[in-house]
Design an enzyme around this catalytic site. Sequence first.
Site, PDB file in Angstrom:
ATOM      1  N   HIS A  17      68.330 140.492  34.053  1.00  0.00           N
ATOM      2  CA  HIS A  17      66.669 140.496  33.992  1.00  0.00           C
ATOM      3  C   HIS A  17      66.156 141.120  34.734  1.00  0.00           C
ATOM      4  O   HIS A  17      64.952 141.754  34.655  1.00  0.00           O
ATOM      5  CB  HIS A  17      66.922 139.244  35.054  1.00  0.00           C
ATOM      6  CG  HIS A  17      66.817 137.621  34.643  1.00  0.00           C
ATOM      7  ND1 HIS A  17      68.028 136.920  34.621  1.00  0.00           N
ATOM      8  CD2 HIS A  17      66.988 137.241  33.199  1.00  0.00           C
ATOM      9  CE1 HIS A  17      68.241 135.815  34.672  1.00  0.00           C
ATOM     10  NE2 HIS A  17      67.422 135.962  33.004  1.00  0.00           N
ATOM     11  N   LYS A  41      67.923 118.548  38.204  1.00  0.00           N
ATOM     12  CA  LYS A  41      69.565 117.971  37.477  1.00  0.00           C
ATOM     13  C   LYS A  41      70.137 118.722  36.720  1.00  0.00           C
ATOM     14  O   LYS A  41      71.324 119.386  37.354  1.00  0.00           O
ATOM     15  CB  LYS A  41      69.512 116.148  37.608  1.00  0.00           C
ATOM     16  CG  LYS A  41      68.371 116.426  36.392  1.00  0.00           C
ATOM     17  CD  LYS A  41      68.217 115.141  35.973  1.00  0.00           C
ATOM     18  CE  LYS A  41      67.784 114.854  34.496  1.00  0.00           C
ATOM     19  NZ  LYS A  41      67.431 113.114  34.087  1.00  0.00           N
ATOM     20  N   ARG A  90      69.044 139.800  23.979  1.00  0.00           N
ATOM     21  CA  ARG A  90      70.914 140.465  23.818  1.00  0.00           C
ATOM     22  C   ARG A  90      71.451 140.257  23.090  1.00  0.00           C
ATOM     23  O   ARG A  90      71.667 141.556  22.200  1.00  0.00           O
ATOM     24  CB  ARG A  90      71.115 139.121  24.703  1.00  0.00           C
ATOM     25  CG  ARG A  90      71.150 139.609  26.384  1.00  0.00           C
ATOM     26  CD  ARG A  90      71.856 138.598  27.454  1.00  0.00           C
ATOM     27  NE  ARG A  90      70.492 137.130  26.363  1.00  0.00           N
ATOM     28  CZ  ARG A  90      70.960 136.624  27.035  1.00  0.00           C
ATOM     29  NH1 ARG A  90      72.131 136.199  28.054  1.00  0.00           N
ATOM     30  NH2 ARG A  90      69.992 135.175  26.621  1.00  0.00           N
ATOM     31  N   SER A 128      73.064 134.111  32.854  1.00  0.00           N
ATOM     32  CA  SER A 128      73.351 133.164  34.013  1.00  0.00           C
ATOM     33  C   SER A 128      74.295 131.746  33.682  1.00  0.00           C
ATOM     34  O   SER A 128      75.446 132.011  34.916  1.00  0.00           O
ATOM     35  CB  SER A 128      71.712 132.736  33.897  1.00  0.00           C
ATOM     36  OG  SER A 128      71.346 133.658  34.652  1.00  0.00           O
TER      37      SER A 128
HETATM   38  P1  ADP Z   1      64.857 130.898  29.356  1.00  0.00           P
HETATM   39  O1  ADP Z   1      65.850 129.432  29.848  1.00  0.00           O
HETATM   40  O2  ADP Z   1      63.719 131.241  29.129  1.00  0.00           O
HETATM   41  O3  ADP Z   1      66.087 131.507  28.430  1.00  0.00           O
HETATM   42  P2  ADP Z   1      66.656 132.832  31.040  1.00  0.00           P
HETATM   43  O4  ADP Z   1      66.602 133.116  32.946  1.00  0.00           O
HETATM   44  O5  ADP Z   1      67.677 132.289  30.817  1.00  0.00           O
HETATM   45  O6  ADP Z   1      65.415 131.868  30.799  1.00  0.00           O
HETATM   46  O7  ADP Z   1      65.889 134.199  30.425  1.00  0.00           O
HETATM   47  C1  ADP Z   1      64.783 134.236  30.372  1.00  0.00           C
HETATM   48  C2  ADP Z   1      64.852 135.885  29.268  1.00  0.00           C
HETATM   49  O8  ADP Z   1      65.571 137.173  30.139  1.00  0.00           O
HETATM   50  C3  ADP Z   1      64.815 135.645  28.093  1.00  0.00           C
HETATM   51  O9  ADP Z   1      63.966 136.251  27.459  1.00  0.00           O
HETATM   52  C4  ADP Z   1      66.097 136.407  28.364  1.00  0.00           C
HETATM   53  O10 ADP Z   1      66.540 136.444  27.157  1.00  0.00           O
HETATM   54  C5  ADP Z   1      66.570 137.610  28.602  1.00  0.00           C
HETATM   55  N1  ADP Z   1      67.570 137.629  29.552  1.00  0.00           N
HETATM   56  C6  ADP Z   1      68.691 137.103  29.992  1.00  0.00           C
HETATM   57  N2  ADP Z   1      69.950 137.391  30.484  1.00  0.00           N
HETATM   58  C7  ADP Z   1      69.217 138.941  29.519  1.00  0.00           C
HETATM   59  C8  ADP Z   1      70.416 140.135  29.935  1.00  0.00           C
HETATM   60  N3  ADP Z   1      71.139 140.101  30.400  1.00  0.00           N
HETATM   61  N4  ADP Z   1      69.460 141.283  29.779  1.00  0.00           N
HETATM   62  C9  ADP Z   1      68.116 140.881  28.356  1.00  0.00           C
HETATM   63  N5  ADP Z   1      67.445 140.209  29.078  1.00  0.00           N
HETATM   64  C10 ADP Z   1      68.469 138.953  29.233  1.00  0.00           C
END
Ligand code: ADP
Length: 175
Positions: A17, A41, A90, A128
Amino acid sequence: MTTAIYPGSFDPVTNGHIDIVNRAAVLFDKVIICVYDVPMKHLMFDTKERVALMKKAVAHLRNVQVTPYNGLTVDFARKMKAKVIVRGLRMSSDFEREFEMALMNKKLDPDVELVCLMTSLEYQFISSSLLKEACELGGDITSLVPGHVAIALKKKFSARKANSVVRNATIRKSY
Ligand code: ADP
């Protein structure tokens, strides 16, 4: 001046991120990271914690703000006067989901554009959810998240472990 929002759950923020935020901060005048305020939750960290972890992680970026939000992302973009939604990509599964969401958002508000930034190679495998799983099983996740996030994760898991020990002891006692 172009403002972009970067929405997500960020449960918790990872180095993947941060890489996207660093790059978006160069492309846009202002980047607002919007932490989705979904029911606690399903998540490990509540909204306040996720916002605090993110704020600390992007404190080095002067044109980046962090705020919680709920409701439609395009509505929030409009409220923030943002013309762009930034997302990170990704793998192909991310693409399909983002493509669908982009089409829906375009229908809801044709004035807001989606900009997807491809993940850097070293962060390709970081999510995550996967890192929480690895951390719970004792894996070393310190190179995948900022230092303060690694500490917060370890605290959460040890608190959970302690709670389950107390719960099991109480159940045993009641027999
Ligand atoms: P969401 O539930 O909206 O997908 P995330 O926190 O999982 O929320 O991800 C937020 C954004 O960051 C999304 O666009 C996701 O694809 C991107 N993202 C998550 N992990 C990575 C990573 N390792 N590299 C690049 N972008 C990422």
